[in-house]
Scaffold this motif. Structure first.
Motif, PDB file in Angstrom:
ATOM      1  N   LEU A  10       0.830  -1.208   0.000  1.00 24.48           N
ATOM      2  CA  LEU A  10       0.000   0.000   0.000  1.00 24.48           C
ATOM      3  C   LEU A  10       0.866   1.261   0.000  1.00 24.48           C
ATOM      4  CD1 LEU A  10      -2.914  -0.983   2.424  1.00 24.48           C
ATOM      5  CD2 LEU A  10      -3.011  -0.723  -0.066  1.00 24.48           C
ATOM      6  N   ARG A  11       1.975   1.212   0.724  1.00 26.65           N
ATOM      7  CA  ARG A  11       2.896   2.356   0.754  1.00 26.65           C
ATOM      8  C   ARG A  11       3.454   2.607  -0.648  1.00 26.65           C
ATOM      9  NH1 ARG A  11       6.252   0.572   4.354  1.00 26.65           N
ATOM     10  NH2 ARG A  11       5.033   1.465   6.037  1.00 26.65           N
ATOM     11  N   ARG A  13       2.043   1.704  -3.508  1.00 32.93           N
ATOM     12  CA  ARG A  13       0.948   2.195  -4.350  1.00 32.93           C
ATOM     13  C   ARG A  13       0.673   3.668  -4.067  1.00 32.93           C
ATOM     14  NH1 ARG A  13      -3.838  -1.689  -3.378  1.00 32.93           N
ATOM     15  NH2 ARG A  13      -4.971  -0.019  -4.441  1.00 32.93           N
ATOM     16  N   LEU A  14       0.731   4.071  -2.788  1.00 36.54           N
ATOM     17  CA  LEU A  14       0.513   5.476  -2.438  1.00 36.54           C
ATOM     18  C   LEU A  14       1.620   6.350  -3.016  1.00 36.54           C
ATOM     19  CD1 LEU A  14      -1.077   7.695  -0.996  1.00 36.54           C
ATOM     20  CD2 LEU A  14       0.242   7.175   1.073  1.00 36.54           C
ATOM     21  N   GLN A  17       0.965   6.715  -6.588  1.00 35.44           N
ATOM     22  CA  GLN A  17      -0.200   7.601  -6.736  1.00 35.44           C
ATOM     23  C   GLN A  17       0.210   9.060  -6.542  1.00 35.44           C
ATOM     24  OE1 GLN A  17      -3.355   7.030  -7.662  1.00 35.44           O
ATOM     25  NE2 GLN A  17      -3.801   9.203  -7.432  1.00 35.44           N
ATOM     26  N   ARG A  68      -6.451   8.031  -3.897  1.00 43.48           N
ATOM     27  CA  ARG A  68      -5.674   8.152  -2.654  1.00 43.48           C
ATOM     28  C   ARG A  68      -6.543   7.789  -1.455  1.00 43.48           C
ATOM     29  NH1 ARG A  68      -5.381  13.157  -0.740  1.00 43.48           N
ATOM     30  NH2 ARG A  68      -5.219  13.993  -2.848  1.00 43.48           N
ATOM     31  N   LEU A  71      -6.917   4.033  -1.136  1.00 48.09           N
ATOM     32  CA  LEU A  71      -5.704   3.426  -0.575  1.00 48.09           C
ATOM     33  C   LEU A  71      -5.640   3.602   0.942  1.00 48.09           C
ATOM     34  CD1 LEU A  71      -2.936   4.431  -3.143  1.00 48.09           C
ATOM     35  CD2 LEU A  71      -3.603   2.115  -2.508  1.00 48.09           C
ATOM     36  N   GLN A  74      -8.124   1.340   2.618  1.00 52.10           N
ATOM     37  CA  GLN A  74      -7.616  -0.036   2.628  1.00 52.10           C
ATOM     38  C   GLN A  74      -6.577  -0.241   3.729  1.00 52.10           C
ATOM     39  OE1 GLN A  74      -6.178  -0.579  -1.384  1.00 52.10           O
ATOM     40  NE2 GLN A  74      -8.204  -1.146  -2.165  1.00 52.10           N
ATOM     41  N   ASN A  79      -8.505   9.693   5.740  1.00 54.03           N
ATOM     42  CA  ASN A  79      -8.205  10.333   4.460  1.00 54.03           C
ATOM     43  C   ASN A  79      -7.823  11.796   4.703  1.00 54.03           C
ATOM     44  OD1 ASN A  79      -7.981  10.942   1.755  1.00 54.03           O
ATOM     45  ND2 ASN A  79     -10.168  11.275   1.483  1.00 54.03           N
TER      46      ASN A  79
END
Length: 159
Positions: A10-11, A13-14, A17, A68, A71, A74, A79
């Motif tokens: 996830l990190r 992917r962020l 992003q 974002r 993510l 998840q 947020n």
């Protein structure tokens, strides 16, 4: 059955992003700079075409913000800035700092353009009010049958 959250994935992917989103913001800044240039000119007709570009980037940025948000959800985080920094592991991450700098620049430029537009609209409204005030004068006709906006008005330079 809940699957375990892979924070490292996830990190990553962020981070990816944020890089993409930063590029979208940079492109948006280019549009805002063009908007500013047009707003400082006499002819603002090009703003109409530019507004389509601006709307396009606004939609891209909205989609990026949504991605974002997904993510962070998840990852079980909020947020917001704190959620992003928690997933990245540090508020000093270069990609995050670059993103914040570019977004701050875009925000300032957008606010400045808004002020320029407001000033221009105020000036146009003032000019229209002056024109409308003069057009409310009754039309009268002179001895020769020509229309005049005021009784006793004459053409410049005539006796």
């Amino acid at each position: 059955m809940n699957t375990p959250v892979n924070s490292a994935a996830l990190r990553q992917r962020l981070t990816t992003q944020l890089v993409a989103e930063t590029q979208h913001v940079r492109e948006f800044v280019t549009v805002l700079e063009e908007e500013r240039r047009i707003l400082t000119q006499r002819d603002v007709e090009p703003l109409f075409a530019l507004s389509e570009k601006k709307a396009h980037y606004a939609r891209l940025l909205q989609q990026s913000a949504h991605a974002r948000s997904v993510l962070l959800t998840q990852a079980g985080l909020t947020n917001d800035r704190a959620g992003v920094e928690a997933l990245l592991g540090s508020p000093e991450t270069p990609v995050w700092q670059t993103y914040l700098t570019v977004v701050a620049s875009a925000r300032q430029l957008n606010e400045d353009n808004g002020r320029l537009l407001t000033d221009r609209l105020a000036s146009n409204h003032q000019a229209l009010a002056i024109l409308m005030a003069h057009s409310d004068q009754p039309t009268v006709y002179g001895r020769d049958g020509s229309a005049r906006t005021r009784p006793g008005s004459r053409l410049l330079g005539s006796y």
